[in-house]
Design a protein around this motif. Structure first.
Motif, short mmCIF file in Angstrom:
data_model
loop_
_atom_site.label_atom_id
_atom_site.label_comp_id
_atom_site.label_asym_id
_atom_site.label_seq_id
_atom_site.Cartn_x
_atom_site.Cartn_y
_atom_site.Cartn_z
N SER A 1 35.39 44.03 29.90
CA SER A 1 34.56 43.06 29.19
C SER A 1 33.80 42.17 30.16
O SER A 1 34.33 41.73 31.16
CB SER A 1 35.46 42.19 28.30
N GLU B 1 33.33 37.89 36.90
CA GLU B 1 32.84 37.78 35.53
C GLU B 1 33.71 38.63 34.61
O GLU B 1 33.46 39.81 34.39
CB GLU B 1 31.38 38.21 35.43
N ASP B 2 34.73 38.00 34.11
CA ASP B 2 35.77 38.67 33.36
C ASP B 2 36.52 37.59 32.58
O ASP B 2 36.66 36.48 33.07
CB ASP B 2 36.69 39.37 34.38
N ASP C 1 30.35 39.60 40.53
CA ASP C 1 30.70 40.68 39.59
C ASP C 1 32.20 40.70 39.34
O ASP C 1 32.66 40.85 38.21
CB ASP C 1 30.30 42.05 40.16
N GLU C 2 32.96 40.57 40.43
CA GLU C 2 34.42 40.64 40.33
C GLU C 2 35.01 39.48 39.52
O GLU C 2 36.14 39.55 39.06
CB GLU C 2 35.05 40.65 41.73
N ARG D 1 39.89 44.14 37.30
CA ARG D 1 38.93 43.46 36.47
C ARG D 1 38.78 44.25 35.17
O ARG D 1 38.72 45.48 35.18
CB ARG D 1 37.61 43.42 37.23
#
Lengths: 118, 234
Positions: free
Chosen positions: A11, B194-195, B191-192, A8
């Motif tokens: 950003s 959101e990129d 979380d993983e 990941r």
């Protein structure tokens, strides 16, 4: 690794950009519809008509927001295209810098033009 | 006679891929109607022709291939629906091992990276973790995925960035665990995602929806993930 899975990235801008792109799209659409409706009910046929329309504060603000929405939308959309197709970050950096210069220049220009409306 | 044009490539012998034409006598099918039946008969004619197959009823996903330009499973594609010559190619965008056999590893790596298992640190109940009927219903349209790869290999975003973009299949699986009431790692999973690449390379092209042989809707699952992210941040 040629086809490994990337970690990941650092950003966290994915969601924000996605939301802003949609919000600007909605605003652009609403502005166009309202402008078409207003102009079809009271068409601007001469210079005096245009002057009276462009002197209104609401018109000035909504038009500036319209222009900025287009610029923001273009920034996010083209950045997305670069992310898709341009895999070298150096080339991407150059392209994004050129694009940012163009769009920021357009923003300043728009401010200067709207600033002359009285 | 049924006409075929099939992609051939044997890295041991060929310097580059080529297309080979085949003909099959319809009588040999003896009433069998699916594309896989025909390909199996072609293999009797030419045993060097290579492809994967296993369950021959649309459950294992091994015989995913590009059929007349569309990804699908040969075993559940009726021959009668196909325009001739029937053009068979390996799944697009994947490294070819031989003929119609591709290396699925890039696809599986993305699948693995979404941690497709229940994560729950709470003490285990004596028998099983129960779900309400409504919560169980949320998994419908998600758990049926057989990981054939038809959707991800039909996705232009996955073609351009197979190493960074998860692809529709992995994202569908990701949502399957995000929405599971027994899974407690929702936040970490989000979380993983959101990129800019892992989730947001999806531009709702919808090829995945058209390609899925099980009629699942990865694009909708991806949209629901975006909504979860939005709900979390607001």
């Amino acid at each position: 690794m040629a086809l490994g899975v990337s970690e990941r990235g650092s950003s966290r801008s994915g969601l924000g950009e996605w939301v802003v792109q949609r919000l600007t799209a909605v605003y652009i659409l609403i502005y166009i519809i309202v402008a078409l409706v207003v102009l079809s009910f009271s068409p601007v046929t001469n210079h005096a008509g245009w002057l009276s329309l462009s002197s209104g504060l609401i018109f000035q603000i909504s038009t500036l927001m319209f222009i900025f929405s287009i610029l923001a939308h273009a920034w996010l959309g083209l950045k997305s295209v670069f992310l898709d197709y341009v895999h070298s970050w150096r080339v991407r950096f150059v392209l994004q810098t050129l694009l940012a210069t163009l769009l920021l220049g357009s923003a300043v220009w728009a401010l200067l033009v709207v600033g002359t409306w009285r | 006679m049924i006409q075929f044009s099939i992609y051939r490539f044997d890295p041991d012998k060929d310097s580059k891929p080529y297309v080979q034409d085949y003909e099959l006598d319809e009588a040999k099918l003896d009433g069998r109607q699916m594309l896989l039946d025909a390909i199996l008969l072609l293999k009797e004619q030419d045993e060097s022709l290579s492809f994967r197959r296993s369950c021959r009823e649309g459950v294992c996903g091994s015989d995913a291939m590009n059929i007349n330009g569309r990804n699908g499973l040969a075993c559940i594609t009726p021959l009668a629906d196909l325009k001739q010559p029937i053009k068979l190619n390996p799944l697009p965008g994947m490294p070819v091992i031989r003929d119609l056999i591709v290396d699925m590893e890039p696809f599986y790596k993305q699948y693995r990276s979404v941690k497709p298992w229940l994560m729950n640190d709470e003490p285990e109940p004596e028998i099983e973790r129960l779900q309400t009927i409504d919560n169980r219903k949320k998994l419908d349209g998600l758990y049926e995925c057989i990981l054939c790869g038809c959707c991800s290999t039909a996705c232009p975003s996955f073609w351009w960035n197979p190493d960074k973009y998860l692809g529709p299949a992995a994202l569908l699986q990701s949502y399957r665990f995000l929405v599971d009431s027994r899974d407690k790692a929702t936040n970490e999973r989000l979380d993983e995602l959101e990129d800019p690449f892992r989730l947001f390379r999806c531009h709702s092209i919808m090829n995945c929806v058209e390609a899925c042989p099980r009629d699942l809707n990865p694009a909708e699952a991806i949209h629901k993930i975006r909504k979860l992210l939005l709900a979390r941040s607001s």
